[in-house]
Design a protein around this motif. Sequence first.
Motif, PDB file in Angstrom:
ATOM      1  N   ARG A 139       0.851  -1.190   0.000  1.00 21.01           N
ATOM      2  CA  ARG A 139       0.000   0.000   0.000  1.00 21.01           C
ATOM      3  C   ARG A 139       0.885   1.237   0.000  1.00 21.01           C
ATOM      4  NH1 ARG A 139      -5.350   1.179   3.582  1.00 21.01           N
ATOM      5  NH2 ARG A 139      -5.511   3.427   3.229  1.00 21.01           N
ATOM      6  N   ILE A 140       0.647   2.125  -0.950  1.00 20.98           N
ATOM      7  CA  ILE A 140       1.406   3.365  -1.065  1.00 20.98           C
ATOM      8  C   ILE A 140       0.416   4.521  -0.952  1.00 20.98           C
ATOM      9  CG2 ILE A 140       2.952   4.735  -2.507  1.00 20.98           C
ATOM     10  CD1 ILE A 140       3.786   2.105  -3.880  1.00 20.98           C
ATOM     11  N   ASP A 141       0.644   5.418   0.012  1.00 17.79           N
ATOM     12  CA  ASP A 141      -0.289   6.506   0.294  1.00 17.79           C
ATOM     13  C   ASP A 141       0.273   7.847  -0.165  1.00 17.79           C
ATOM     14  OD1 ASP A 141      -2.135   4.768   1.557  1.00 17.79           O
ATOM     15  OD2 ASP A 141      -0.978   4.869   3.416  1.00 17.79           O
ATOM     16  N   ARG A 142      -0.635   8.745  -0.518  1.00 22.30           N
ATOM     17  CA  ARG A 142      -0.238  10.092  -0.918  1.00 22.30           C
ATOM     18  C   ARG A 142      -1.426  11.032  -0.695  1.00 22.30           C
ATOM     19  NH1 ARG A 142       3.235  11.517  -5.091  1.00 22.30           N
ATOM     20  NH2 ARG A 142       4.460   9.777  -4.268  1.00 22.30           N
ATOM     21  N   ALA A 160      -6.872  12.200   0.513  1.00 19.38           N
ATOM     22  CA  ALA A 160      -6.031  11.027   0.774  1.00 19.38           C
ATOM     23  C   ALA A 160      -6.220   9.990  -0.333  1.00 19.38           C
ATOM     24  CB  ALA A 160      -6.399  10.419   2.122  1.00 19.38           C
ATOM     25  N   PHE A 161      -5.120   9.592  -0.948  1.00 15.72           N
ATOM     26  CA  PHE A 161      -5.134   8.564  -1.980  1.00 15.72           C
ATOM     27  C   PHE A 161      -4.271   7.383  -1.544  1.00 15.72           C
ATOM     28  CE2 PHE A 161      -6.417  12.229  -4.427  1.00 15.72           C
ATOM     29  CZ  PHE A 161      -7.316  11.705  -5.348  1.00 15.72           C
ATOM     30  N   SER A 162      -4.700   6.187  -1.911  1.00 17.36           N
ATOM     31  CA  SER A 162      -3.917   4.982  -1.654  1.00 17.36           C
ATOM     32  C   SER A 162      -3.857   4.149  -2.931  1.00 17.36           C
ATOM     33  CB  SER A 162      -4.538   4.136  -0.537  1.00 17.36           C
ATOM     34  OG  SER A 162      -4.538   4.831   0.691  1.00 17.36           O
ATOM     35  N   VAL A 163      -2.702   3.579  -3.182  1.00 13.86           N
ATOM     36  CA  VAL A 163      -2.535   2.613  -4.269  1.00 13.86           C
ATOM     37  C   VAL A 163      -2.203   1.277  -3.626  1.00 13.86           C
ATOM     38  CG1 VAL A 163      -1.188   1.968  -6.304  1.00 13.86           C
ATOM     39  CG2 VAL A 163      -1.787   4.371  -5.915  1.00 13.86           C
ATOM     40  N   VAL A 164      -3.065   0.294  -3.817  1.00 16.08           N
ATOM     41  CA  VAL A 164      -2.907  -1.033  -3.223  1.00 16.08           C
ATOM     42  C   VAL A 164      -2.596  -2.016  -4.348  1.00 16.08           C
ATOM     43  CG1 VAL A 164      -4.084  -2.875  -1.973  1.00 16.08           C
ATOM     44  CG2 VAL A 164      -4.424  -0.489  -1.296  1.00 16.08           C
ATOM     45  N   LEU A 165      -1.490  -2.744  -4.213  1.00 21.33           N
ATOM     46  CA  LEU A 165      -1.012  -3.580  -5.315  1.00 21.33           C
ATOM     47  C   LEU A 165      -0.712  -4.999  -4.862  1.00 21.33           C
ATOM     48  CD1 LEU A 165       0.979  -0.722  -5.121  1.00 21.33           C
ATOM     49  CD2 LEU A 165       0.910  -1.183  -7.567  1.00 21.33           C
ATOM     50  N   THR A 166      -1.083  -5.954  -5.696  1.00 17.04           N
ATOM     51  CA  THR A 166      -0.711  -7.356  -5.496  1.00 17.04           C
ATOM     52  C   THR A 166      -0.336  -7.955  -6.843  1.00 17.04           C
ATOM     53  OG1 THR A 166      -3.007  -8.092  -5.759  1.00 17.04           O
ATOM     54  CG2 THR A 166      -2.253  -7.667  -3.520  1.00 17.04           C
ATOM     55  N   GLY A 167       0.592  -8.905  -6.815  1.00 14.42           N
ATOM     56  CA  GLY A 167       1.003  -9.599  -8.030  1.00 14.42           C
ATOM     57  C   GLY A 167       2.047  -8.829  -8.814  1.00 14.42           C
ATOM     58  N   GLY A 168       2.660  -9.506  -9.780  1.00 18.13           N
ATOM     59  CA  GLY A 168       3.653  -8.860 -10.624  1.00 18.13           C
ATOM     60  C   GLY A 168       4.954  -8.586  -9.897  1.00 18.13           C
ATOM     61  N   ASP A 169       5.779  -7.756 -10.494  1.00 23.43           N
ATOM     62  CA  ASP A 169       7.109  -7.417  -9.981  1.00 23.43           C
ATOM     63  C   ASP A 169       6.983  -6.252  -8.995  1.00 23.43           C
ATOM     64  OD1 ASP A 169       9.721  -6.732  -9.509  1.00 23.43           O
ATOM     65  OD2 ASP A 169      10.274  -6.493 -11.619  1.00 23.43           O
ATOM     66  N   SER A 170       7.110  -6.539  -7.719  1.00 24.30           N
ATOM     67  CA  SER A 170       6.904  -5.515  -6.696  1.00 24.30           C
ATOM     68  C   SER A 170       7.967  -4.412  -6.739  1.00 24.30           C
ATOM     69  CB  SER A 170       6.874  -6.149  -5.307  1.00 24.30           C
ATOM     70  OG  SER A 170       8.092  -6.802  -5.030  1.00 24.30           O
ATOM     71  N   THR A 171       9.108  -4.675  -7.366  1.00 24.63           N
ATOM     72  CA  THR A 171      10.138  -3.634  -7.455  1.00 24.63           C
ATOM     73  C   THR A 171       9.691  -2.491  -8.369  1.00 24.63           C
ATOM     74  OG1 THR A 171      11.298  -4.682  -9.316  1.00 24.63           O
ATOM     75  CG2 THR A 171      11.953  -5.339  -7.084  1.00 24.63           C
ATOM     76  N   GLY A 192       2.837   7.172 -11.399  1.00 29.14           N
ATOM     77  CA  GLY A 192       1.997   7.452 -12.552  1.00 29.14           C
ATOM     78  C   GLY A 192       0.538   7.564 -12.170  1.00 29.14           C
ATOM     79  N   VAL A 193       0.090   6.707 -11.278  1.00 31.98           N
ATOM     80  CA  VAL A 193      -1.295   6.733 -10.822  1.00 31.98           C
ATOM     81  C   VAL A 193      -1.589   8.039 -10.091  1.00 31.98           C
ATOM     82  CG1 VAL A 193      -2.989   5.622  -9.318  1.00 31.98           C
ATOM     83  CG2 VAL A 193      -1.446   4.223 -10.704  1.00 31.98           C
ATOM     84  N   PHE A 194      -0.684   8.464  -9.234  1.00 33.70           N
ATOM     85  CA  PHE A 194      -0.888   9.716  -8.504  1.00 33.70           C
ATOM     86  C   PHE A 194      -0.931  10.920  -9.461  1.00 33.70           C
ATOM     87  CE2 PHE A 194       1.204   7.449  -4.742  1.00 33.70           C
ATOM     88  CZ  PHE A 194      -0.026   7.177  -4.150  1.00 33.70           C
ATOM     89  N   LYS A 195      -0.163  10.858 -10.536  1.00 32.12           N
ATOM     90  CA  LYS A 195      -0.218  11.930 -11.536  1.00 32.12           C
ATOM     91  C   LYS A 195      -1.593  11.959 -12.210  1.00 32.12           C
ATOM     92  CE  LYS A 195       4.746  11.999 -12.574  1.00 32.12           C
ATOM     93  NZ  LYS A 195       5.789  11.700 -13.592  1.00 32.12           N
ATOM     94  N   ASN A 248     -15.656   5.390  -4.059  1.00 33.11           N
ATOM     95  CA  ASN A 248     -14.395   6.013  -3.632  1.00 33.11           C
ATOM     96  C   ASN A 248     -13.195   5.126  -3.956  1.00 33.11           C
ATOM     97  OD1 ASN A 248     -15.908   8.090  -2.535  1.00 33.11           O
ATOM     98  ND2 ASN A 248     -15.883   7.256  -0.466  1.00 33.11           N
ATOM     99  N   SER A 249     -13.332   4.279  -4.951  1.00 36.56           N
ATOM    100  CA  SER A 249     -12.230   3.376  -5.289  1.00 36.56           C
ATOM    101  C   SER A 249     -12.458   2.785  -6.661  1.00 36.56           C
ATOM    102  CB  SER A 249     -12.115   2.250  -4.248  1.00 36.56           C
ATOM    103  OG  SER A 249     -13.298   1.458  -4.227  1.00 36.56           O
ATOM    104  N   THR A 250     -11.457   2.098  -7.162  1.00 37.85           N
ATOM    105  CA  THR A 250     -11.589   1.317  -8.384  1.00 37.85           C
ATOM    106  C   THR A 250     -10.702   0.090  -8.274  1.00 37.85           C
ATOM    107  OG1 THR A 250     -11.426   1.329 -10.798  1.00 37.85           O
ATOM    108  CG2 THR A 250      -9.748   2.551  -9.613  1.00 37.85           C
TER     109      THR A 250
END
Length: 577
Positions: A179-182, A188-199, A207-210, A247-249
């Motif tokens: 979870r990455i918050d900004r 308040a925005f959060s990007v929650v990620l699972t799967g793929g290359d976490s690096t 990019g999402v925050f932009k 409030n999400s997608t």
Amino acid sequence: MTPPAHVTYTVQVADPATTRYRVSVKAEGLRDPKVAFQLPAWTPGWYVLRGNERNLSGFSAKGPTQKPLPLEQSDAHTWRVSTEGAASVTFSYDLKASDTGFGFFEPYLDRQHGFVPGPAALTYVVDGKEAPCTIDYQLPKGWEVASGNTPVVGKPHTFSAPNYDTLADQPAELGTFTRIDRTIQGTAFSVVLTGGDSTRYARWAEGVFKIAQAGIQVFGGAPFERYVFFFHFTREGSFFGGLEHLNSTVLRLEPSSLRQPDAENLTIVAHEFIHAWNIKRIRPVALGPFDYTRPVRVKDLWFAEGVTDYFAPLLTVMAGLGTQRFWLGYQAEQLTQLQSNPARHQVTLEDASSKVWESQEESEGYGGLSYYNKGLVVGLLLDIELRKRTANKIGLVDVLKDLLAQCQKSGRGYAEGEIERTASRLAKSDLSAFFERALRSTDELQITEQLAAGGILAEAAVSKSATLGIGWDLSQAGQAKIGIVAPQGPAAKAGLLPGDVILSVDGQSLDTLLGAAITSQKPGDTLRLTYLRSGVTQQATLTMGTEEATSFRLRPAPRLTTLQAGILAGLSGKPIL
């Protein structure tokens, strides 16, 4: 029935090995002798009756003393409980996590992750959807939860909502995730990620925050206090895309997308984010409060989806992730898709919207016409028309802002026809002829002329291809249901009718890409179709006809006038290539 005073939900991860949740719904403050619980028959944003009740089992009902109460199932998705005078009733059931591909329509569960979409998992109290709600997630040790609902202070796994519609429209991500918050302009925005290359997560989140920043800039502020982007990066299954929430997608994407967080890969993120305005708050009156029991027909899905898709590349350009060249290429692809689709001659845009429920597993149009695609093109042409008539002082975004203000003031959605009335009022001009052609006729749109007014040179190339003269909707693997039959076309001459189900072409079974079996043909070729009509298998031999298709390449027109240059800059978000 008298509504409950409060409804408390408990979602327990009962057994990851057998992909099973246990859900309890406690209705408090009851006064009636019976209370009914119901599971939605469809999910807002996806206009298909999915039969999610098949995932529920192990039903029970108890009073406040844990005494079992009489329970009966009155139809496929409704359960009635006799309260026997109890002021509170707890209705419980097992929930099968039926999604094997970590998507977003159905519950998912494995040993590390879970996903709970409200409409497919949480029953509501009939006549009690307006009651305030609380939901608590009981999780294995080390698991977290993320949701767009309001966190309850001091209880990290508990959230509140003012009513069921809000609660159900905020899915929950469970398990181990990044979870990455900004905070962006106080939101308040959060990007929650699972799967793929976490690096690659951090760069993707930037990019999402932009995109979020650009959305707030375009629409003049955020109509929410918090927003969550959920990303499932997976190779499982074949369906990739997103689903909007209040409030999400939630987006299910290929892991390879992480390698390049650019306009090509992030435009879909922009599309889903724009829905926080257009459809979730700027909505047709029929889409909230929801009737979850039956199909709800709306003529304006072209605006909800197509216009949303029209604005998506603008956000990526304004976010610095794409160029004006990308924007022009995106519009050109959509124009080419529309002008290569014979269904545009057979289905109106309003019919594609209101009849989407008849397309069964597809939720993007009817009879082969996509309200995403033609809706986007109409959005582009309408934006130019508005700017042309107002010396570039009013654009389509102003229509959205005005509709948003109307919806916020009334507390309900906009009425049928309000889009047209609002656009004409803002333009101080009668736009009825534009809307009549665009929405309620199958006449060709005035594409080249309209683009020229917006400073865009459209270079068109016409090609000819074979056609059967039908529009079809995929019904299930290996079959395709005919939605539209063009008058005097090859299929009509062979006696095919809307509703016939194509089973094979030249004796070969179809896969889910029926078009591949057709596009390899030439005008004049003959095909033998096996089809099903009223339970009877029949055959027909057709001679392929000829269909003209137009492909587009767009570029800024040479020697732009000041007005044209201003319109093009407003459309694309960039004054210079």
